[in-house]
Write an enzyme that holds these catalytic residues in place. Structure first.
Site, short mmCIF file in Angstrom:
data_model
loop_
_atom_site.label_atom_id
_atom_site.label_comp_id
_atom_site.label_asym_id
_atom_site.label_seq_id
_atom_site.Cartn_x
_atom_site.Cartn_y
_atom_site.Cartn_z
N MET A 148 -11.44 -5.41 6.03
CA MET A 148 -10.56 -4.50 6.76
C MET A 148 -10.17 -5.13 8.09
O MET A 148 -11.04 -5.56 8.85
CB MET A 148 -11.26 -3.16 7.04
CG MET A 148 -11.52 -2.28 5.83
SD MET A 148 -10.06 -1.89 4.84
CE MET A 148 -9.01 -1.04 6.03
N GLY A 170 -0.42 1.96 9.62
CA GLY A 170 0.32 1.77 10.86
C GLY A 170 -0.51 1.41 12.08
O GLY A 170 -0.03 1.55 13.21
N MET A 223 -12.25 4.77 -0.06
CA MET A 223 -12.84 5.06 1.26
C MET A 223 -13.50 6.43 1.15
O MET A 223 -13.04 7.42 1.71
CB MET A 223 -11.74 5.05 2.33
CG MET A 223 -11.30 3.64 2.69
SD MET A 223 -9.66 3.61 3.45
CE MET A 223 -8.68 3.58 1.98
N ASP A 232 -6.66 -6.08 4.66
CA ASP A 232 -5.98 -4.78 4.64
C ASP A 232 -5.90 -4.19 6.04
O ASP A 232 -6.93 -3.89 6.66
CB ASP A 232 -6.79 -3.84 3.71
CG ASP A 232 -6.17 -2.48 3.52
OD1 ASP A 232 -5.03 -2.25 3.98
OD2 ASP A 232 -6.84 -1.63 2.90
N MET A 241 -9.10 8.45 -0.05
CA MET A 241 -9.87 8.89 1.13
C MET A 241 -10.38 10.31 0.90
O MET A 241 -9.65 11.15 0.38
CB MET A 241 -8.99 8.85 2.37
CG MET A 241 -8.31 7.51 2.61
SD MET A 241 -7.42 7.50 4.16
CE MET A 241 -6.52 5.94 4.03
N ASP A 249 -4.88 3.83 -1.80
CA ASP A 249 -5.96 4.19 -0.87
C ASP A 249 -6.49 5.58 -1.18
O ASP A 249 -5.77 6.57 -1.12
CB ASP A 249 -5.42 4.16 0.57
CG ASP A 249 -5.19 2.75 1.05
OD1 ASP A 249 -6.14 1.95 1.01
OD2 ASP A 249 -4.05 2.44 1.46
N SER A 270 0.86 -1.19 0.00
CA SER A 270 0.00 0.00 0.00
C SER A 270 0.89 1.23 0.00
O SER A 270 1.66 1.45 0.94
CB SER A 270 -0.89 0.01 1.25
OG SER A 270 -1.42 1.31 1.42
N GLY A 273 -8.68 4.43 7.40
CA GLY A 273 -8.32 5.85 7.52
C GLY A 273 -6.83 6.10 7.60
O GLY A 273 -6.34 7.10 7.08
N HIS A 329 -8.64 1.24 -3.59
CA HIS A 329 -9.54 1.06 -2.44
C HIS A 329 -10.19 2.40 -2.14
O HIS A 329 -9.54 3.32 -1.65
CB HIS A 329 -8.68 0.54 -1.27
CG HIS A 329 -9.41 0.45 0.04
ND1 HIS A 329 -8.74 0.30 1.25
CD2 HIS A 329 -10.73 0.48 0.36
CE1 HIS A 329 -9.62 0.23 2.23
NE2 HIS A 329 -10.83 0.36 1.73
N HIS A 385 -1.47 -1.28 -4.01
CA HIS A 385 -2.74 -0.88 -3.39
C HIS A 385 -2.75 0.64 -3.24
O HIS A 385 -1.85 1.23 -2.64
CB HIS A 385 -2.84 -1.56 -2.03
CG HIS A 385 -4.12 -1.37 -1.31
ND1 HIS A 385 -5.28 -2.08 -1.61
CD2 HIS A 385 -4.45 -0.55 -0.27
CE1 HIS A 385 -6.24 -1.71 -0.78
NE2 HIS A 385 -5.77 -0.78 0.04
#
Ligand code: DX5
Ligand code: ZN
Length: 224
Positions: A136, A144, A67, A174, A36, A34, A7, A141, A65, A32
């Site tokens: 998930m 880490g 979100m 993920d 958002m 992300d 990711s 969001g 992905h 991947h």
């Protein structure tokens, strides 16, 4: 085929092409991305123009992905930007069947994502029109975060449903996956394993990718 899917959320965005080349040298064939929107989750990241630029610097499978709220409005733009697979959250897509259809119409694989607290059972009837399901293993969001262990039971349930219904969708996971819990994640039945900070925050992302691919290949996919 089990894939380790880095990711880029944890990569250095100012040197993204180099970061991508490093994990590809380590054997990664999927990336991947992300997306958002600051509404569905409390973070903001990238949109279609960035996906389009990434598309120009790699031949790897781009796994997007989303979100975001109202994902149906944007899936066409991400497909046009070069995404190979696009997933939308069950919790955000009001007309899930329609949105999955739009993704496929755009030429990408269509995926559904479940937050940790959303039960696998809600997908039972839609599984036949999904190419993959992303579970998930952290609250979405941020990179880490700590792996939520009960999600492994959800993976096993989904894997049983797949066998029962004789379907061929991929199972993706993920969040919070690292070298130490990877074998367990593979054995539970995951095919695509997303991992961000464990790779990009390691001293040598190329070597870590290679090592994680080896760990995954050696773990046997058996029900536990
Ligand atoms: C979190 C994102 C993840 C994130 C995973 O909302 O969907 O893809 O990058 O990062 P790690 O592997 O660090 O948990
Ligand atoms: Zn993600």
């Amino acid at each position: 085929m089990i894939e380790i899917v880095p990711s880029i959320l944890s990569a250095d965005f100012a040197r993204l092409a180099d970061e991508i080349a490093r994990v590809e040298r380590g054997g990664a064939r999927m990336l991947h991305l992300d997306v958002m929107d600051g509404h569905f989750v409390d973070n903001l990241t990238i949109g279609p123009p960035v996906v389009e630029s990434i598309r120009k610097c790699t031949k790897s499978h781009l796994d997007v992905h989303l979100m975001i709220e109202n994902p149906g409005k944007y899936v066409g733009d991400f497909a046009k930007a070069g995404a190979n697979s696009i997933s939308v959250h069950y919790e955000a897509a009001r007309h899930l069947d329609g949105v999955l259809g739009l993704i496929r119409k755009g030429g990408a694989m269509a995926g559904v994502v479940l937050n940790p607290a959303t039960p696998v059972a809600v997908l039972e009837d839609v599984l036949e029109v999904a190419d993959y399901v992303l579970l998930m293993s952290v609250n979405p969001g941020f990179g880490g975060q700590k792996f939520i262990p009960y999600v492994l039971d959800k993976v096993r349930k989904l894997e049983s449903l797949r066998r029962e219904k004789k379907l061929a969708f991929q199972i993706e996971i993920d969040g919070g996956v690292h070298k130490e819990n990877l074998a367990e994640v593979v054995r539970a039945g995951c095919d695509w394993i997303v991992t961000g900070s464990a790779i990009f925050h390691s001293p040598d992302p190329e070597a870590t990718t290679r090592e994680m691919r080896e760990i995954a290949a050696h773990a046997t996919a058996v029900q536990i």
